[in-house]
Motif scaffolding. Structure first.
Motif, mmCIF file in Angstrom:
data_model
loop_
_atom_site.group_PDB
_atom_site.id
_atom_site.type_symbol
_atom_site.label_atom_id
_atom_site.label_comp_id
_atom_site.label_asym_id
_atom_site.label_seq_id
_atom_site.Cartn_x
_atom_site.Cartn_y
_atom_site.Cartn_z
ATOM 1 N N VAL A 71 5.234 48.370 50.062
ATOM 2 C CA VAL A 71 5.905 49.590 49.630
ATOM 3 C C VAL A 71 7.374 49.315 49.324
ATOM 4 C CG1 VAL A 71 6.707 51.845 50.424
ATOM 5 C CG2 VAL A 71 4.333 51.183 50.780
ATOM 6 N N GLY A 72 8.001 48.518 50.188
ATOM 7 C CA GLY A 72 9.409 48.229 49.989
ATOM 8 C C GLY A 72 9.694 47.431 48.734
ATOM 9 N N SER A 73 8.717 46.613 48.337
ATOM 10 C CA SER A 73 8.932 45.779 47.139
ATOM 11 C C SER A 73 8.361 46.412 45.877
ATOM 12 C CB SER A 73 8.288 44.407 47.362
ATOM 13 O OG SER A 73 6.884 44.542 47.589
ATOM 14 N N SER A 74 7.720 47.573 45.996
ATOM 15 C CA SER A 74 7.143 48.221 44.820
ATOM 16 C C SER A 74 8.253 48.742 43.906
ATOM 17 C CB SER A 74 6.232 49.376 45.251
ATOM 18 O OG SER A 74 5.768 50.082 44.129
ATOM 19 N N THR A 75 8.139 48.423 42.635
ATOM 20 C CA THR A 75 9.151 48.862 41.648
ATOM 21 C C THR A 75 8.545 49.681 40.525
ATOM 22 O OG1 THR A 75 8.861 46.802 40.401
ATOM 23 C CG2 THR A 75 10.586 46.836 42.093
ATOM 24 N N LEU B 108 2.302 59.953 47.822
ATOM 25 C CA LEU B 108 2.496 59.861 49.265
ATOM 26 C C LEU B 108 1.344 59.059 49.849
ATOM 27 C CD1 LEU B 108 4.044 60.752 51.838
ATOM 28 C CD2 LEU B 108 2.491 62.720 51.943
ATOM 29 N N LEU B 109 1.685 57.939 50.468
ATOM 30 C CA LEU B 109 0.691 57.138 51.186
ATOM 31 C C LEU B 109 0.659 57.622 52.632
ATOM 32 C CD1 LEU B 109 1.679 53.564 49.957
ATOM 33 C CD2 LEU B 109 0.174 55.223 48.866
ATOM 34 N N THR B 110 -0.527 57.854 53.166
ATOM 35 C CA THR B 110 -0.669 58.314 54.551
ATOM 36 C C THR B 110 -1.432 57.260 55.337
ATOM 37 O OG1 THR B 110 -0.703 60.624 53.845
ATOM 38 C CG2 THR B 110 -1.527 60.150 56.046
ATOM 39 N N PRO C 86 11.094 56.282 51.196
ATOM 40 C CA PRO C 86 11.200 56.770 52.586
ATOM 41 C C PRO C 86 9.915 56.520 53.376
ATOM 42 C CG PRO C 86 10.730 58.597 51.127
ATOM 43 C CD PRO C 86 10.823 57.370 50.244
ATOM 44 N N VAL C 87 10.086 56.349 54.706
ATOM 45 C CA VAL C 87 8.964 56.238 55.636
ATOM 46 C C VAL C 87 9.108 57.382 56.639
ATOM 47 C CG1 VAL C 87 7.764 54.817 57.334
ATOM 48 C CG2 VAL C 87 8.895 53.742 55.375
ATOM 49 N N GLY D 86 -0.232 45.397 44.211
ATOM 50 C CA GLY D 86 0.180 44.787 45.476
ATOM 51 C C GLY D 86 -0.069 45.652 46.683
ATOM 52 N N VAL D 87 -0.556 46.867 46.481
ATOM 53 C CA VAL D 87 -0.845 47.750 47.615
ATOM 54 C C VAL D 87 -2.322 48.112 47.567
ATOM 55 C CG1 VAL D 87 -0.315 49.899 48.772
ATOM 56 C CG2 VAL D 87 1.493 48.663 47.587
ATOM 57 N N GLN D 88 -3.104 47.575 48.506
ATOM 58 C CA GLN D 88 -4.510 47.927 48.597
ATOM 59 C C GLN D 88 -4.647 49.165 49.488
ATOM 60 O OE1 GLN D 88 -6.934 46.363 46.931
ATOM 61 N NE2 GLN D 88 -5.352 45.086 45.988
ATOM 62 N N ALA D 89 -5.383 50.137 49.001
ATOM 63 C CA ALA D 89 -5.504 51.380 49.768
ATOM 64 C C ALA D 89 -6.829 52.027 49.484
ATOM 65 C CB ALA D 89 -4.364 52.328 49.407
ATOM 66 N N LYS D 90 -7.153 53.030 50.331
ATOM 67 C CA LYS D 90 -8.340 53.819 50.074
ATOM 68 C C LYS D 90 -7.906 55.234 49.741
ATOM 69 C CE LYS D 90 -9.344 55.632 54.655
ATOM 70 N NZ LYS D 90 -10.346 55.846 55.690
ATOM 71 N N ASP D 91 -8.512 55.811 48.706
ATOM 72 C CA ASP D 91 -8.251 57.208 48.413
ATOM 73 C C ASP D 91 -9.487 57.989 48.798
ATOM 74 O OD1 ASP D 91 -10.059 56.613 46.478
ATOM 75 O OD2 ASP D 91 -8.610 56.590 44.822
#
Length: 657
Positions: free
Chosen positions: A153-157, A106-108, A210-211, A128-133
Motif C-alpha cells: 500500500v505504501g509503495s502503490s502509486t 478502501l482496503l479492509t 492513511p491506515v 502488487g496488492v493481492q486481495a479478495k473482494d
C-alpha cells in the motif's frame, strides 16, 4: 447494509445546536422547547452534519498517516450524501469521507478473513496488492500478511487508497514480543512512506495513504508507538447525539404500531420524546427497540414501554400493577406493623414511594426518564429501624423481601472494593464474573437497592453513586450496562449523630430529649456538613435532594411495642417449629420487660438483642427438658451473675385454653 432517511432533511431546533449539545446536558428550558416541538420548521436552521470524528479524519488526511479509532465502532453513522441522509456502517461512512479527498478505494483487513476491497467509485487495478473482494480469493489473515500489505500500500502509486484494520486490538497479545516486532515493522514502513510522500504531493494534491486502526480500547496499541508519534492521530468515536437520534428515529416510524393520535404534531412530539429517552444508546440499539415495539404492538406514544422491555427483558411492568396501587393505599398499616415508633419517617417514606410508583419522581427536572424510580436517604440514630424499613418497603412494593439487594458499605471502604461492585478490571482474577451490584440489577431490575451505612464507603464508591443517581445506569468492567430506572435506591446513614466534642454528652450531637423538629434540623445540618466539607461532594447531596428521611430515637412507649412484637414472634415461631404452645405468666412478662427495656438508648435493635438473651436462649435450653409436651408455661425468670434461667412447667391437657 445501511438505512436511508426518508424524505428531506428536517431542520433542527435552535437549542439542538452545538452550544446546547455541549457535554450532552440539556437545560429545563431546552427540554420544554423540545417537548413542544417548537421552531422545527425554521428552514434557516443548520442541517445535521457528519459526525465530528469523521470530519476529523477528513481534515487530518494531509497531516497524519495513522488513525487509532476507539469507542462506538460497531454502530451506524449519519452521512450526508447527494441523495440525502444515510446511516452507514463504519467502513462505508469512512469510505464516503475518504472519497471527498479523492481516495476511492478502501482496503479492509482483519486477522481472520484477511483482505477485502471496497470502492467508492470506479474499480481501479492495484498492481502488487493481492486481495479478495466480494468474489473471494486472495490474501489470508496473519501479521506477516499485514506487514506485506502495508509495504504494498505504501509503495502503490497508481490508485489513491486507504487501509482499515479491524480487530486491531487482537493482532497480537498486548505487550508480547510478537506485538513489539509487528509495530516496529509498521513504524518503519510509516516513516519510510513519510519520507517518500511528505503530505500532499505537489502535482495532484493527493493525500498520503492513511491506515485506520479499529481498537477495543484507546490504549491497545503499544505506548511507544502512540506517544510522541506525530503520524498517529487518536480519535474517539462517540455515541450518537440528540439530533442524530432524532433523525434516525424518523427512519423507524413505520416499525411502530399505529398511534391513537396520528396528527403530524403528535407524531413529531412522540419522536422527540423517543430521542430524549434513548440518550446513551447506539443507533443499532435504537433500531432494536423499534423492532421490539413492532413485535409487541407498541406505538410511538408507548416508546417508553418498548425501552423498558429492551432494558429489563420483561414485558410485564410491576410499577403499573393495580395490585401495587391497592397495597400502597394501605402502606401505612403495612409499614407500621413492622417498624415501631417512626410514624413521621414512615409518612415521608410513603410520600416518596407514591410519586415513585406513579412515575412522578423528578417530574420537575429534565432527564427523569433514565434516573432511578425513587431515591431515599434514611438518617438517624443506630438501631431505630432504618434497615428494617427498607426491607418493609421492599415487601410492600414487590411482596417479597428477597427483592432487596443489600450492600453493607463497611465492606466497601477501600478503593479496591469498587471492583466488587462493578467487576475486576481486564486481566485480573474474576474479571469474567462481573460485579456484585451490576449482576444483581441485571437479575432483578425491578427491585430495591439498599446501601447500608453509606458514610463508611470509600470516596470512589461515592463517585459511582453519583453516576447511578444522575444517569440511572452503571457500566461494569466488561463494558455491559445495567439500568436503575426501575429500581428504588435507599441509603442509610448515622451521619450527624456525633459531634466533635467527645467529652460532652458522650460525644452525641443529637440527644433523645430533642424534639423531632430539632433532631431533623440537626441531622440535615450534619449531613450537609459531611457531604460539603468532609467529602467535598456537594453534587451527591444535590442528587439526593429533599429525599432525606429523619428517624427519631426509640422512646419507651415505642420500645415497649417492639418488645411485645418480638416476644409474640418468638412464641409463634416455637409453636410453628416445635408444636409447643408457650405461655408467659404475667409476672414473668413484667420481669422480662424490665430487663429488655432498661437500655432504651440502644434502640429497637437493642431491645430485640435483649429478648434473645433473656427469652430465646434460656427458652431453647429449657425446652430440651420438655420434649413431647404440647403446652408449657413460663412461671419464673432468674438472673444470676449474667446467667439467665427460665422455669417451665407442663400445662395439663384439660386445663389448656
Amino acid at each position: 447494509m445501511f438505512i436511508r432517511s426518508t424524505g428531506p432533511l428536517e431542520p433542527k431546533p435552535a437549542w439542538m445546536g452545538r452550544q446546547a449539545r455541549r457535554n450532552g446536558v440539556l437545560t429545563t428550558e431546552q427540554l420544554h422547547s423540545f417537548g413542544k416541538g417548537s421552531v422545527l420548521a425554521d428552514a434557516n436552521r443548520e442541517q445535521i452534519a457528519n459526525p465530528a470524528w469523521l470530519e476529523t479524519i477528513g481534515t487530518s488526511l494531509s497531516t497524519h498517516s495513522h488513525f487509532a479509532l476507539s469507542g462506538n465502532l460497531d454502530d451506524l453513522f449519519p452521512v450526508v450524501t447527494e441523495s440525502g441522509l444515510d446511516f452507514l456502517p463504519i467502513e462505508d461512512a469512512i469510505l464516503a469521507e475518504l472519497s471527498r479527498a479523492g481516495l476511492e478505494t478502501l482496503l479492509t483487513f482483519d486477522p481472520v478473513d484477511g483482505l477485502t476491497i471496497q470502492r467508492g467509485g470506479s474499480s481501479t487495478p492495484m498492481h502488487g496488492v493481492q486481495a479478495k473482494d466480494s468474489q473471494g480469493g486472495g490474501l489470508t489473515g496473519g501479521n506477516q500478511s499485514l506487514v506485506d500489505l502495508l509495504h504494498a500500500v505504501g509503495s502503490s502509486t497508481e490508485a489513491p487508497l486507504a487501509l482499515l484494520v479491524r480487530y486491531a486490538s487482537h493482532l497480537a497479545p498486548p505487550g508480547s514480543l510478537e506485538q513489539h516486532r509487528l509495530f516496529v515493522a509498521i513504524d518503519k514502513i510509516a516513516k519510510a512512506t513519510s519520507r517518500d510522500d511528505p503530505g500532499m504531493d505537489a502535482g495532484g494534491g493527493r493525500p498520503r495513504t492513511p491506515v485506520l486502526w479499529l481498537l477495543d480500547r484507546p490504549g491497545d496499541l503499544p505506548d511507544w508507538f502512540l506517544a510522541g508519534n506525530h503520524a498517529v492521530r487518536q480519535i474517539a468515536v462517540d455515541l450518537p447525539d440528540l439530533e442524530t437520534r432524532y433523525a434516525f428515529a424518523r427512519t423507524l416510524v413505520s416499525r411502530f404500531a399505529r398511534m391513537t393520535a396520528t396528527t403530524p404534531q403528535a407524531e413529531r412530539a412522540a419522536l422527540q420524546q423517543f430521542a430524549l429517552e434513548t440518550g446513551g444508546m447506539t443507533l443499532r440499539e435504537i433500531a432494536a427497540v423499534a423492532g421490539l415495539a413492532s413485535r409487541h404492538g407498541f406505538g410511538l406514544d408507548r416508546s417508553g414501554d418498548a425501552l423498558r422491555v429492551f432494558r429489563t427483558g420483561a414485558r410485564r411492568n410491576p410499577w403499573a400493577s393495580p395490585l401495587l396501587l391497592e397495597r400502597l393505599q394501605r402502606g401505612a398499616e403495612v409499614l407500621c406493623h413492622r417498624v415501631k415508633g417512626q410514624d413521621r419517617a414512615i409518612a415521608q417514606t410513603l410520600q416518596i414511594l407514591t410519586r415513585s410508583v406513579l412515575g412522578l419522581s423528578g417530574a420537575q427536572a429534565s432527564g427523569r426518564m433514565k434516573r432511578p424510580r425513587g431515591v431515599m436517604f434514611f438518617a438517624g440514630p443506630s438501631g431505630v429501624g432504618k434497615t428494617e424499613l427498607a426491607k418493609a418497603v421492599t415487601e410492600l412494593l414487590f411482596g417479597d423481601e428477597a427483592m432487596c439487594h443489600r450492600f453493607d458499605m463497611t465492606e466497601f471502604n477501600s478503593e479496591r472494593s469498587v471492583a466488587r461492585l462493578i467487576g475486576a478490571p481486564p486481566g485480573y482474577a474474576g474479571h469474567e464474573l462481573g460485579g456484585e451490584l451490576t449482576n444483581a440489577l441485571r437479575r432483578r431490575p425491578f427491585s430495591v437497592v439498599l446501601f447500608d451505612e453509606v458514610e463508611k464507603a470509600h470516596p470512589r464508591v461515592l463517585d459511582m453513586f453519583l453516576q447511578i443517581l444522575d444517569d440511572g445506569r452503571l457500566t461494569d468492567s466488561r463494558g455491559e450496562t445495567c439500568h436503575f430506572s426501575d429500581a428504588v435506591i435507599i441509603f442509610t446513614s448515622n451521619v450527624g449523630m456525633l459531634g466533635s466534642d467527645a467529652a460532652t454528652n458522650l460525644g452525641m450531637e443529637i440527644l433523645p430529649s430533642d424534639s423531632y423538629e430539632t433532631l431533623r434540623h440537626k441531622l440535615f445540618d450534619g449531613i450537609q456538613k459531611h457531604f460539603i466539607k468532609d467529602l467535598r461532594r456537594p453534587e451527591l447531596l444535590n442528587r439526593i435532594g429533599q429525599n432525606i428521611v429523619a428517624f427519631d430515637f426509640i422512646h419507651r412507649l415505642s420500645a415497649a411495642q417492639i418488645f411485645e412484637a418480638s416476644v409474640e414472634r418468638t412464641l409463634e415461631t416455637v409453636n410453628a417449629a416445635l408444636g409447643i404452645e408457650v405461655r408467659l405468666e404475667a409476672d414473668v412478662r413484667d420481669r422480662l420487660a424490665e430487663q429488655c427495656l432498661s437500655h432504651v438508648l440502644e434502640g429497637g435493635r437493642g431491645v430485640i438483642n435483649r429478648v434473645e438473651r433473656y427469652l430465646v436462649n434460656p427458652l431453647a435450653e429449657a425446652l430440651l427438658q420438655h420434649v413431647g409436651a404440647q403446652s408449657v408455661a413460663v412461671v419464673g425468670l432468674s438472673v444470676d451473675a449474667g446467667d439467665v434461667r427460665l422455669d417451665l412447667v407442663r400445662v395439663e391437657e384439660a386445663s389448656r385454653g
